[in-house]
Design a protein around this motif. Sequence first.
Motif, mmCIF file in Angstrom:
data_model
loop_
_atom_site.group_PDB
_atom_site.id
_atom_site.type_symbol
_atom_site.label_atom_id
_atom_site.label_comp_id
_atom_site.label_asym_id
_atom_site.label_seq_id
_atom_site.Cartn_x
_atom_site.Cartn_y
_atom_site.Cartn_z
ATOM 1 N N SER A 55 3.765 -19.374 8.105
ATOM 2 C CA SER A 55 2.441 -19.146 7.535
ATOM 3 C C SER A 55 1.923 -20.410 6.865
ATOM 4 O O SER A 55 2.679 -21.345 6.561
ATOM 5 C CB SER A 55 2.508 -18.014 6.505
ATOM 6 N N ASP A 57 0.882 -20.524 3.846
ATOM 7 C CA ASP A 57 1.479 -20.564 2.511
ATOM 8 C C ASP A 57 2.873 -21.183 2.553
ATOM 9 O O ASP A 57 3.245 -21.942 1.653
ATOM 10 C CB ASP A 57 1.554 -19.147 1.925
ATOM 11 N N ARG A 58 3.650 -20.861 3.588
ATOM 12 C CA ARG A 58 4.988 -21.437 3.691
ATOM 13 C C ARG A 58 4.907 -22.952 3.917
ATOM 14 O O ARG A 58 5.705 -23.708 3.369
ATOM 15 C CB ARG A 58 5.765 -20.759 4.814
ATOM 16 N N ARG A 60 2.558 -24.932 2.824
ATOM 17 C CA ARG A 60 2.209 -25.538 1.534
ATOM 18 C C ARG A 60 3.422 -25.573 0.608
ATOM 19 O O ARG A 60 3.632 -26.559 -0.124
ATOM 20 C CB ARG A 60 1.058 -24.761 0.894
ATOM 21 N N THR A 78 -1.529 -26.789 7.971
ATOM 22 C CA THR A 78 -1.758 -25.346 7.828
ATOM 23 C C THR A 78 -2.607 -24.804 8.967
ATOM 24 O O THR A 78 -2.491 -23.627 9.324
ATOM 25 C CB THR A 78 -2.434 -25.015 6.485
#
Length: 284
Positions: A55, A57-58, A60, A78
Amino acid sequence: MAPTSRPPTLRQRRLGAELRRLRERTDMSATEAGTHFGASQSRVSSIEAGRYAVSADRVRALASLYNCADQDLIEALTQMTGRQTRGWWEQDREVLPAGLLDLAELEHHATFVRVATMVHIPGLLQTRDHASALFDATVPPLPPHAVEHRLSFRIKRQGIMFEGEPTPLTAVIHEAALRMGLGGRAVARAQLRHLIDMSERENITIGVIPFGTGPLHGSGHPIDYFGGSVPQLDTVQLDTDHTTVLLDAEAHLVKYRNVLDCLESYALKPAVSRDLIHHAAQTL
């Protein structure tokens, strides 16, 4: 995060490779990285091989763990996450070499394309008849159905220059390529007229290197350079007699930017190049 059910795309592999580069710059092992996220070393390795979708988020979180402060790069990474829709080229996975699919994927996502060729017309600028003559001369010979697949695929690839927001293309072509006469006089003349027409498009710049110009360092093979959303995500493709090579290490990117800059500096201006192409067509 989940395992991919099909072979990872080139884009997924590149995302994993960039995450690996960020990790290695911190001298952190895959085991240490996994410990921070409750994952095994093999899971981290699978992520870095593109076999697991991650993802945004992962990405980042990993970038933060690896002390990456380049926000433009992080944002670009991303955009490469998740289970993205596969492109039109995937329908040919069973009938064409994987390298051709990677090429179409690179072209599709490129923010710009730069090419340099000495004895061939760039694939994105070839007519169907010219490409057919080129495939007919392949050693060892290709069966008719394989030639047809490659022809159709090459023409579809050229859509990036016309559809949606056309991709900027800068092509440096040596005069030798204009005078090969591939396919016979009619085919060769039609190909050169097509080059002239394409050079008049706003997104396409064609420069010809005339005979007697040199030395042409680094020009022994065709060079294709694909711009990423940030310079770190650019990719170089080199065609050789036995395989296609993709390069994305920083040192390689710097080298081939410089090589292309040099070759472009040797090329005639677009208007003068058109005149030379026209003259070559008249004298075939």
